[in-house]
Design a protein around this motif. Structure first.
Motif, PDB file in Angstrom:
ATOM      1  N   TYR A 129       0.849  -1.200   0.000  1.00  0.00           N
ATOM      2  CA  TYR A 129       0.000   0.000   0.000  1.00  0.00           C
ATOM      3  C   TYR A 129       0.877   1.241   0.000  1.00  0.00           C
ATOM      4  N   GLY A 130       0.419   2.271  -0.693  1.00  0.00           N
ATOM      5  CA  GLY A 130       1.147   3.531  -0.742  1.00  0.00           C
ATOM      6  C   GLY A 130       0.735   4.416   0.410  1.00  0.00           C
ATOM      7  N   MET A 131       1.716   5.081   1.017  1.00  0.00           N
ATOM      8  CA  MET A 131       1.411   6.033   2.097  1.00  0.00           C
ATOM      9  C   MET A 131       2.359   7.223   1.941  1.00  0.00           C
ATOM     10  N   SER A 132       1.967   8.364   2.509  1.00  0.00           N
ATOM     11  CA  SER A 132       2.666   9.597   2.170  1.00  0.00           C
ATOM     12  C   SER A 132       3.780   9.951   3.157  1.00  0.00           C
ATOM     13  N   GLY A 133       4.589   8.977   3.562  1.00  0.00           N
ATOM     14  CA  GLY A 133       5.759   9.277   4.392  1.00  0.00           C
ATOM     15  C   GLY A 133       5.693   8.617   5.759  1.00  0.00           C
ATOM     16  N   THR A 134       6.856   8.237   6.277  1.00  0.00           N
ATOM     17  CA  THR A 134       6.936   7.548   7.560  1.00  0.00           C
ATOM     18  C   THR A 134       6.297   8.381   8.672  1.00  0.00           C
ATOM     19  N   GLY A 135       5.392   7.762   9.415  1.00  0.00           N
ATOM     20  CA  GLY A 135       4.789   8.434  10.553  1.00  0.00           C
ATOM     21  C   GLY A 135       3.640   9.360  10.203  1.00  0.00           C
ATOM     22  N   THR A 136       3.287   9.472   8.925  1.00  0.00           N
ATOM     23  CA  THR A 136       2.149  10.322   8.560  1.00  0.00           C
ATOM     24  C   THR A 136       0.846   9.588   8.874  1.00  0.00           C
ATOM     25  N   SER A 137      -0.250  10.324   8.827  1.00  0.00           N
ATOM     26  CA  SER A 137      -1.536   9.727   9.195  1.00  0.00           C
ATOM     27  C   SER A 137      -1.903   8.583   8.255  1.00  0.00           C
ATOM     28  N   LYS A 154      -3.192  -3.240   9.558  1.00  0.00           N
ATOM     29  CA  LYS A 154      -2.397  -4.462   9.651  1.00  0.00           C
ATOM     30  C   LYS A 154      -2.468  -5.053  11.057  1.00  0.00           C
ATOM     31  N   TYR A 155      -2.425  -4.153  12.055  1.00  0.00           N
ATOM     32  CA  TYR A 155      -2.405  -4.551  13.457  1.00  0.00           C
ATOM     33  C   TYR A 155      -3.737  -5.144  13.875  1.00  0.00           C
ATOM     34  N   MET A 156      -4.824  -4.466  13.470  1.00  0.00           N
ATOM     35  CA  MET A 156      -6.145  -4.903  13.935  1.00  0.00           C
ATOM     36  C   MET A 156      -6.673  -6.080  13.131  1.00  0.00           C
ATOM     37  N   ALA A 157      -6.413  -6.085  11.801  1.00  0.00           N
ATOM     38  CA  ALA A 157      -6.954  -7.153  10.956  1.00  0.00           C
ATOM     39  C   ALA A 157      -5.966  -8.299  10.829  1.00  0.00           C
ATOM     40  N   LYS A 158      -4.765  -8.138  11.425  1.00  0.00           N
ATOM     41  CA  LYS A 158      -3.727  -9.171  11.398  1.00  0.00           C
ATOM     42  C   LYS A 158      -3.424  -9.639   9.966  1.00  0.00           C
ATOM     43  N   VAL A 159      -3.064  -8.675   9.118  1.00  0.00           N
ATOM     44  CA  VAL A 159      -2.681  -9.018   7.753  1.00  0.00           C
ATOM     45  C   VAL A 159      -1.273  -8.471   7.499  1.00  0.00           C
ATOM     46  N   ASP A 160      -0.610  -9.060   6.502  1.00  0.00           N
ATOM     47  CA  ASP A 160       0.737  -8.621   6.154  1.00  0.00           C
ATOM     48  C   ASP A 160       0.683  -7.897   4.801  1.00  0.00           C
ATOM     49  N   ILE A 161       0.699  -6.556   4.879  1.00  0.00           N
ATOM     50  CA  ILE A 161       0.694  -5.730   3.678  1.00  0.00           C
ATOM     51  C   ILE A 161       1.921  -4.827   3.773  1.00  0.00           C
ATOM     52  N   VAL A 162       2.631  -4.640   2.657  1.00  0.00           N
ATOM     53  CA  VAL A 162       3.898  -3.889   2.705  1.00  0.00           C
ATOM     54  C   VAL A 162       3.638  -2.391   2.517  1.00  0.00           C
ATOM     55  N   ALA A 163       4.198  -1.581   3.425  1.00  0.00           N
ATOM     56  CA  ALA A 163       4.057  -0.127   3.306  1.00  0.00           C
ATOM     57  C   ALA A 163       5.103   0.412   2.325  1.00  0.00           C
ATOM     58  N   VAL A 164       4.656   1.169   1.329  1.00  0.00           N
ATOM     59  CA  VAL A 164       5.572   1.795   0.372  1.00  0.00           C
ATOM     60  C   VAL A 164       5.494   3.298   0.567  1.00  0.00           C
ATOM     61  N   SER A 165       6.652   3.901   0.855  1.00  0.00           N
ATOM     62  CA  SER A 165       6.672   5.307   1.239  1.00  0.00           C
ATOM     63  C   SER A 165       6.758   6.221   0.018  1.00  0.00           C
ATOM     64  N   LEU A 201       0.562   0.574  -8.538  1.00  0.00           N
ATOM     65  CA  LEU A 201       0.404   0.349  -7.103  1.00  0.00           C
ATOM     66  C   LEU A 201      -1.002  -0.197  -6.871  1.00  0.00           C
ATOM     67  N   PRO A 202      -1.152  -1.304  -6.093  1.00  0.00           N
ATOM     68  CA  PRO A 202      -2.474  -1.901  -5.968  1.00  0.00           C
ATOM     69  C   PRO A 202      -3.393  -1.249  -4.928  1.00  0.00           C
ATOM     70  N   LEU A 203      -2.827  -0.485  -3.985  1.00  0.00           N
ATOM     71  CA  LEU A 203      -3.638  -0.075  -2.829  1.00  0.00           C
ATOM     72  C   LEU A 203      -3.000   1.156  -2.192  1.00  0.00           C
ATOM     73  N   SER A 204      -3.826   2.005  -1.550  1.00  0.00           N
ATOM     74  CA  SER A 204      -3.224   3.147  -0.852  1.00  0.00           C
ATOM     75  C   SER A 204      -4.140   3.669   0.240  1.00  0.00           C
ATOM     76  N   PHE A 205      -3.539   4.437   1.125  1.00  0.00           N
ATOM     77  CA  PHE A 205      -4.298   5.296   2.025  1.00  0.00           C
ATOM     78  C   PHE A 205      -3.990   6.728   1.620  1.00  0.00           C
ATOM     79  N   ASN A 206      -5.040   7.531   1.426  1.00  0.00           N
ATOM     80  CA  ASN A 206      -4.850   8.916   1.001  1.00  0.00           C
ATOM     81  C   ASN A 206      -5.733   9.850   1.808  1.00  0.00           C
ATOM     82  N   ASN A 207      -5.402  11.146   1.767  1.00  0.00           N
ATOM     83  CA  ASN A 207      -6.306  12.158   2.306  1.00  0.00           C
ATOM     84  C   ASN A 207      -7.491  12.279   1.343  1.00  0.00           C
TER      85      ASN A 207
END
Lengths: 323, 535
Positions: free
Chosen positions: A155-163, A172-183, A199-205
């Motif tokens: 999954y794409g995310m906008s930088g280490t430690g961002t929301s 990942k923690y709550m659903a207990k899945v292994d997905i790789v964070a791409v910064s 990119l297959p997946l992301s979290f965005n604003n």
């Protein structure tokens, strides 16, 4: 002589007291510096400029926006901590402030002692996105696929430690899945790579992605808050899609230096709340997909503490290393 | 649980059918190009751009932009950020016209300091320094400035046509660039950096490597670990590029020219003609064409696109021009090509923003911010739903470019007079402006310090005859190259073959190999010739 000396002392004391009281009543009597820890043009910057514009009208004094970028906002926070606690230097921080102690082991300040929380200004859910042609139609389907082949999805995310990073790690923690964070550096290049099929997946604003959601080029799988977003009422929450209790948002708030008097903090807090709910300001911030807040200093302090306590175990589990 | 999942899945699918009217934005948007609708749209655009208040704000924008570009260090980002609240009161289209004017106006102005005093105001004007400043030293500042202005004007006009006609398909090309494609493009760019070398190839490669090493300073993108920052918070995001460039070029130039008493006199006394001669025009029209093509092509790529375009156009000219041996010594092609390229890139960088809502640089991000405040969500729908915004902005770019050339050509005489100011006044004031400019970037005294330190390093480089341009390319491209490589590998689960199996990526890697071959072959040959004492 002695009497005169005493009366001088009393006079001086009176003057000092009255100017102190006067200072709080008539705050501000000179320009106020508002530090923005992020680059011009981002959500925090726009929030700061919109709010600062309104505050300067109400206060009759200019509010000067100063972008001090870098190191996850800690550089601007350091500047604030070193400034006089007279209310003339303030800062707008994002939710990362509460978790910076985990990310930066050599923080030059104490996240709790060195700041006076003033007000929560606003918050916004993040959103989980897949490209329109993705085989994953729902969050449940995606989680099943991730469990079937651990580590195969990223999954794409906008930088280490961002929301957006925290949202992914919480999933990942709550659903207990292994997905790789791409910064990535910010949300825009993530959208580019989603649209391009890289990119297959992301979290965005939400603001940066809503246009693509409405045009159908990106598919939302869920919003990160406990309740659905007002701007995307058809999109389910992650909590209602199979990860009960999942709730995270990006929020923004105002802080002063630790020594800022409580009554001055209360006054600025009230002024901020009033400014935020001015129709023009509220309209502009609604356009950004933000929910306008305006809380008491005590409530804001509690939020920062709760966030700090909540993220500790998740960050540890995600092995996000500090410096 | 399972039933719930199925229910949601079918509910979402049902929603999807109504939510996606057009299967592909490109297919929907292509209709705009090259048909009566296109002319109609253009007429609509000019109708909007010629409204007197839009003309007025366009003029304000390009004036401000020129001014900002001329002042070393003060970038268009800071100016646009400060003007953001002003735009609240304007209509969205007027706001965009003004902000866009600042942006491309700054591209025009940025060449002025590069040519006159060897200080690149922006990353994209570094390549202009190389020959522009040499021309100024030979008393040919006038033709150099004119070449920059004419090249920029031509490129701006042509690139705007490209934006108007081919925006959607070009945006599709930009989408084809994922992490592996970017990585290979950066490799290609670095291979090209060696072409920039005027002197020793070995030194150029060493400078590229030094740039790459400096680029590793800062926070590791994946783990958040600090690298080589030695506990200095200001280094957590790496070394600021602008401070480094201003130090290496500007301060080093000032210091080293203080050493040469004799030639300083020559510099000021020879002013020469203001406009390019017939021969100059003959020499520069082809570089302008090629630079424009380069800039339009690379400008659509986010990140280093515009900078790669200006360096790439310079390197290309150096290879193909009959006057290749004059490059670095004041060749007018070396000014015309990169200036055309960076202005074309500046216009082309609007393409991903206008068609997809994806900002390709910080200025575009600011403009999107300005739009969002007005209640316009960026995205592919903007172009179809608000044609007046898209076409009005396009039309205003032509008008703005015309305003810029009318403004800038007469100003050349004035800029050149600046060179006759005695150095004891000129240099201290340049230093002050540089310090103010770099401080205003992020209100940080640390950036001023970086500039000073790299000024000293720059003087050492001058003494060692090492050129700073390849270093700058390494510093800018290195971190992007690393990030994209790691992204590509993470998405592919650690499989490096994606770099060769994706066609665009593979093409760039092969091109990089060929380029290195071309560059190295003459060097090897020369070595052999030296052995046989033929030279």
């Amino acid at each position: 002589m002695r009497r005169m000396f005493r009366s001088v002392i009393i006079l001086v004391a009176l003057v000092v007291c009255s100017t102190a009281a006067f200072a709080q009543q008539s705050f501000p009597s000179k320009p106020v510096r508002l530090l923005i820890p992020y680059a011009a043009g981002g959500a925090v910057d726009i929030l700061g400029r919109t709010l600062g514009d309104e505050l300067s009208k109400r206060w009759g004094q200019p509010v000067i926006i100063e972008n001090r970028t870098g190191a996850g906002g800690t550089i601007a926070s350091q500047v604030l901590v070193k400034s006089d606690p007279d209310g003339y230097t303030l800062i707008i921080i994002a939710s990362g402030h509460a978790i910076n102690p985990y990310l930066y082991s050599h923080l030059p300040y104490d996240t709790f002692k060195d700041f006076r929380p003033i007000s929560l200004l606003g918050s916004s859910p993040n959103i989980m996105l897949v490209p329109a042609n993705s085989p994953h139609k729902t969050l449940a389907g995606l989680l099943a696929a991730a469990r079937a082949k651990p580590g195969s999805l990223s999954y794409g995310m906008s930088g280490t430690g961002t929301s957006t990073h925290l949202a992914g790690e919480l999933l990942k923690y709550m659903a207990k899945v292994d997905i790789v964070a791409v910064s990535y550096k910010g949300g825009a290049p993530i959208i580019n790579d989603l649209l391009g099929g890289h990119l297959p997946l992301s979290f965005n604003n939400i603001p940066e992605s809503i246009g693509h959601i409405k045009s159908g080029s990106l598919r939302p799988l869920g919003v990160t808050t406990a309740v659905r977003s007002a701007v995307l009422p058809d999109v389910p929450t992650i909590a209602e899609s199979g990860v009960p209790g999942y709730d995270t948002a990006v929020w923004w708030g105002m802080l002063g230096p630790g020594g800022l008097p409580a009554d001055l903090a209360a006054k600025i807090s009230k002024d901020c709340a009033a400014a935020l709910h001015a129709p023009a300001v509220k309209q502009r911030l609604d356009n950004l997909g933000a929910t306008v807040a305006g809380s008491s200093p005590a409530d804001f302090e509690k939020l920062i503490r709760d966030d700090y306590n909540k993220w500790g175990p998740i960050i540890k589990a995600a092995r996000i290393k500090g410096s | 649980m399972r039933r719930e999942r199925d229910f949601q899945s079918s509910a979402l699918q049902a929603g999807k059918v109504t939510a996606i009217p057009a299967p592909s934005q490109a297919a929907g948007l292509k209709e705009n190009a090259l048909d009566p609708q296109f002319l109609h749209n253009l007429a609509l655009g000019f109708g909007i751009a010629f409204q007197w208040w839009n003309l007025f704000y366009c003029l304000i924008g390009v004036l401000l932009g020129t001014l900002i570009g001329v002042l070393p260090g003060i970038g268009s980002v800071a100016a646009i950020a400060m003007l953001l609240p002003v735009t609240f009161g304007l209509s969205p289209i007027t706001a965009m016209i003004m902000l866009a004017g600042i942006y491309y106006g700054a591209q025009y102005g940025g060449s002025t300091t590069s040519i006159l005093v060897n200080i690149p105001g922006e990353a994209t004007s570094v390549a202009t320094c190389l020959d522009g400043y040499q021309m100024a030293r030979q008393g040919r500042a006038g033709p150099a400035l004119a070449a920059a202005a004419i090249g920029s004007f031509f490129a701006g006009c042509v690139a705007t046509v490209a934006v108007a006609m081919f925006a959607p398909p070009l945006a599709e090309v930009a989408l084809k660039f994922g992490p592996s494609e970017y990585f290979s493009l950066m490799v290609f760019g670095l291979a090209g950096a060696t072409v920039l070398a005027h002197g020793s190839l070995l030194k150029a490669i060493a400078m590229v490597l030094l740039g790459l090493l400096l680029g590793t300073i800062g926070t590791d993108a994946n783990s958040g670990v600090q690298r080589f920052s030695y506990g200095i918070m200001e280094l957590a995001d790496g070394i600021g590029f602008i401070g480094l460039a201003m130090g290496l070029f500007g301060i080093a130039e000032i210091v080293s020219s203080l050493e040469l008493k004799g030639s300083r006199e020559v510099f000021t006394s020879k002013i020469g003609r203001l406009m390019p001669s017939r021969e100059d025009f003959l020499r520069m029209w082809k570089p302008i064409l090629r630079g424009t093509a380069f800039g339009t092509g690379l400008g659509i790529l986010p990140g280093g696109g515009a900078m790669l375009a200006s360096f790439g156009a310079y390197a290309l000219e150096k290879k193909v021009s009959r006057y290749g041996h004059e490059f670095g010594k004041g060749a007018i092609e070396g000014v015309a090509a990169p200036e055309s390229a960076n202005n074309a890139a500046a216009q082309a960088s609007f393409i991903p923003m206008l068609t997809l809502g994806i900002p390709s640089n910080v200025v575009m991000a600011l403009m999107i911010g300005a739009l969002m405040i007005q209640g316009i969500a960026p995205g592919p729908q903007v172009m179809n739903e608000m044609p007046n915004l898209f076409w009005g902005l396009i039309a205003s770019m032509w008008i703005g470019n015309l305003m810029l050339i009318v403004l800038n050509l007469p100003m050349i005489g004035m800029w050149i007079k600046l060179l006759t100011v005695p150095y004891r006044f000129l240099y201290p004031s340049i230093l002050v402006f540089m310090a103010i400019g770099i401080y205003s970037m992020s209100n940080s005294p640390f950036d001023v310090l970086i500039m000073a330190i790299f000024g000293i390093i720059g003087v050492i480089f001058v003494k060692l005859e090492c050129e700073p341009a390849p270093l700058i390319l390494g510093l800018v491209l290195g971190p992007m190259m690393e990030e994209n490589l790691r992204r590509a590998l993470m998405i592919s689960q650690g499989d490096p073959t994606v770099l060769f199996t994706k066609p665009i990526s593979a093409a760039f890697l092969i091109a990089a190999l060929i380029l290195l071959g071309i560059v190295l072959a003459p060097a090897i040959r020369r070595k052999r010739e030296e052995v046989f004492v033929e030279d």
